[in-house]
Design an enzyme around this catalytic site. Structure first.
Site, PDB file in Angstrom:
ATOM      1  N   SER A   1     -60.345 -86.809 -48.854  1.00 30.55           N
ATOM      2  CA  SER A   1     -61.398 -87.126 -49.822  1.00 30.55           C
ATOM      3  C   SER A   1     -61.702 -85.847 -50.600  1.00 30.55           C
ATOM      4  O   SER A   1     -61.349 -84.746 -50.158  1.00 30.55           O
ATOM      5  CB  SER A   1     -62.656 -87.624 -49.105  1.00 30.55           C
ATOM      6  OG  SER A   1     -63.251 -86.559 -48.389  1.00 30.55           O
TER       7      SER A   1
ATOM      8  N   ASP B   1     -57.808 -89.338 -51.533  1.00 27.92           N
ATOM      9  CA  ASP B   1     -58.554 -90.568 -51.264  1.00 27.92           C
ATOM     10  C   ASP B   1     -59.750 -90.651 -52.220  1.00 27.92           C
ATOM     11  O   ASP B   1     -60.515 -89.685 -52.327  1.00 27.92           O
ATOM     12  CB  ASP B   1     -59.018 -90.514 -49.797  1.00 27.92           C
ATOM     13  CG  ASP B   1     -59.628 -91.810 -49.311  1.00 27.92           C
ATOM     14  OD1 ASP B   1     -59.280 -92.874 -49.838  1.00 27.92           O
ATOM     15  OD2 ASP B   1     -60.452 -91.737 -48.369  1.00 27.92           O
TER      16      ASP B   1
ATOM     17  N   GLY C   1     -67.246 -96.909 -43.155  1.00 20.22           N
ATOM     18  CA  GLY C   1     -68.174 -96.569 -42.067  1.00 20.22           C
ATOM     19  C   GLY C   1     -68.285 -97.713 -41.071  1.00 20.22           C
ATOM     20  O   GLY C   1     -67.455 -98.625 -41.058  1.00 20.22           O
TER      21      GLY C   1
ATOM     22  N   HIS D   1     -59.356-100.625 -47.435  1.00 21.05           N
ATOM     23  CA  HIS D   1     -60.222 -99.484 -47.119  1.00 21.05           C
ATOM     24  C   HIS D   1     -61.166 -99.901 -45.992  1.00 21.05           C
ATOM     25  O   HIS D   1     -61.296-101.077 -45.680  1.00 21.05           O
ATOM     26  CB  HIS D   1     -61.021 -99.079 -48.372  1.00 21.05           C
ATOM     27  CG  HIS D   1     -60.219 -98.257 -49.325  1.00 21.05           C
ATOM     28  ND1 HIS D   1     -60.438 -96.919 -49.541  1.00 21.05           N
ATOM     29  CD2 HIS D   1     -59.158 -98.586 -50.099  1.00 21.05           C
ATOM     30  CE1 HIS D   1     -59.560 -96.471 -50.418  1.00 21.05           C
ATOM     31  NE2 HIS D   1     -58.761 -97.454 -50.778  1.00 21.05           N
ATOM     32  N   GLY D   2     -61.842 -98.917 -45.404  1.00 22.65           N
ATOM     33  CA  GLY D   2     -62.807 -99.245 -44.347  1.00 22.65           C
ATOM     34  C   GLY D   2     -62.120 -99.827 -43.123  1.00 22.65           C
ATOM     35  O   GLY D   2     -62.614-100.778 -42.514  1.00 22.65           O
TER      36      GLY D   2
ATOM     37  N   VAL E   1     -58.188 -95.272 -42.582  1.00 22.09           N
ATOM     38  CA  VAL E   1     -59.023 -95.084 -41.390  1.00 22.09           C
ATOM     39  C   VAL E   1     -59.619 -93.682 -41.399  1.00 22.09           C
ATOM     40  O   VAL E   1     -58.888 -92.698 -41.478  1.00 22.09           O
ATOM     41  CB  VAL E   1     -58.182 -95.265 -40.105  1.00 22.09           C
ATOM     42  CG1 VAL E   1     -59.042 -95.027 -38.863  1.00 22.09           C
ATOM     43  CG2 VAL E   1     -57.539 -96.649 -40.056  1.00 22.09           C
TER      44      VAL E   1
HETATM   45  P1  13P Z   1     -63.587 -95.874 -42.691  1.00 21.71           P
HETATM   46  O1  13P Z   1     -64.287 -94.564 -42.604  1.00 21.71           O
HETATM   47  O2  13P Z   1     -64.525 -97.014 -42.604  1.00 21.71           O
HETATM   48  O3  13P Z   1     -62.462 -95.976 -41.710  1.00 21.71           O
HETATM   49  O4  13P Z   1     -62.952 -95.988 -44.143  1.00 21.71           O
HETATM   50  C1  13P Z   1     -61.949 -95.075 -44.522  1.00 21.71           C
HETATM   51  C2  13P Z   1     -61.537 -95.282 -45.923  1.00 21.71           C
HETATM   52  O5  13P Z   1     -61.479 -96.373 -46.430  1.00 21.71           O
HETATM   53  C3  13P Z   1     -61.172 -94.098 -46.705  1.00 21.71           C
HETATM   54  O6  13P Z   1     -60.932 -94.404 -48.026  1.00 21.71           O
END
Ligand code: 13P
Length: 288
Positions: free
Chosen positions: A50, A85, A179, A208-209, A231
């Site tokens: 990120s 990201d 999250g 994502h997520g 992840v």
């Molecule tokens: P999480 O933190 O929920 O695993 O999501 C990660 C993500 O989508 C990064 O772009």
């Protein structure tokens, strides 16, 4: 093998009905643990960075240098892509310049016309350098690096328009959230996922997520065209729990247990084990 664009690994995953994990890195321990896991599982892997983590690691150039050196030092043989990201317009350009092999340009917070225009420019720029690129339609819920959005359902027609620009893989909101998932979360919207896969003529899709989604929903998402799963939170929780256990057991006070190489080892081992397990779950293990 040098770091690679993610285009081929994601296209193979889409054709083979499995998904490649994009695991976020934060430092040397994370990078090493995820690369060792990929080698152990014989799996292709994407390392996600990120913009906030890039700053934390003292800039994108340092990230490129660190990842390349760790990769070569460990003698990693599986395909590895270094991926930005949720990149901003400036961030994606900076990473393309710095030597990332894949970038995400996330223009989902712009009005669609502006997202389209900027995505087009970024796709052309990335491809001119042989770098793979992901774009996003429809915000992903939750909070990431201080940016909060509610889980959205992406519009299949907008997804088709961005897919037609030649993006390599597409992030589209299907009720997923960054999250921890709240107890009253409605789950992934498979009807919308199916519509998006159809409208984009089978473009590889990104989930994502990826932390904390029930296994059967992950499997169904993969069967409907998800080929990359991001992840982050799950590995942070694993690291924190293992480190807490070590300290609560008083291990840091025994002998030289305070040595950072010992103190950080349980967390790093926990990350490695979790990544191997997820690669098996996503079906990418043994596909390198
Ligand atoms: P999480 O933190 O929920 O695993 O999501 C990660 C993500 O989508 C990064 O772009």
């Amino acid at each position: 093998m040098a770091l690679v664009s993610a285009k081929e690994m994601i296209e193979k995953a889409h054709a083979g009905h499995y998904a490649v994990g994009a695991f976020n890195i934060n430092n040397m321990e994370w990078t090493k643990a995820i690369l060792l896991a990929a080698e152990e599982a014989k799996s292709p892997v994407m390392l996600g960075v990120s913009e906030g983590a890039g700053k934390y690691m003292c800039g994108f150039k340092n990230v490129v240098a660190m990842v390349k050196e760790i990769h070569d030092y460990l003698g990693i043989t599986v395909p590895v892509a270094l991926h930005l990201d949720h990149g901003s317009y400036e961030g994606a350009k900076a990473c393309i310049e710095a030597g990332f092999t894949s970038v995400m340009f996330d223009g989902s917070h712009y009005a669609f016309e502006e997202n389209l225009e900027k995505s087009k420019e970024m796709i052309e720029l990335a491809h001119s350098k042989g770098i793979s690129i992901e774009c996003e339609v429809g915000g992903i819920g939750g909070e990431e690096d201080g940016v909060t959005s509610m889980g959205e359902l992406a519009d299949p027609a907008e997804c088709a328009t961005i897919a037609n620009l030649g993006v390599d893989f597409l992030a589209a909101g299907i009720g997923n959230i960054h999250g921890k998932y709240p107890a009253d979360w409605a789950g992934l919207n498979f009807d919308r996922l199916g519509e998006i896969q159809e409208s984009t003529n089978g473009k590889p899709l990104v989930l994502h997520g990826g932390s904390g989604i029930p296994a059967e929903q992950v499997a169904k998402a993969i069967s409907l065209g998800v080929s990359k799963i991001n992840v982050n939170t799950e590995l942070q929780l694993e690291f924190a729990a293992a480190t807490r256990k070590y300290i609560e057991a008083g291990k840091d006070l025994e002998g030289k247990g305070y040595d950072p190489r010992k103190l950080l080892k349980p967390g790093a081992d926990a990350i490695q084990a979790k990544v191997v397990a997820m690669m098996e779950q996503f079906g990418s293990a043994g596909k390198a």
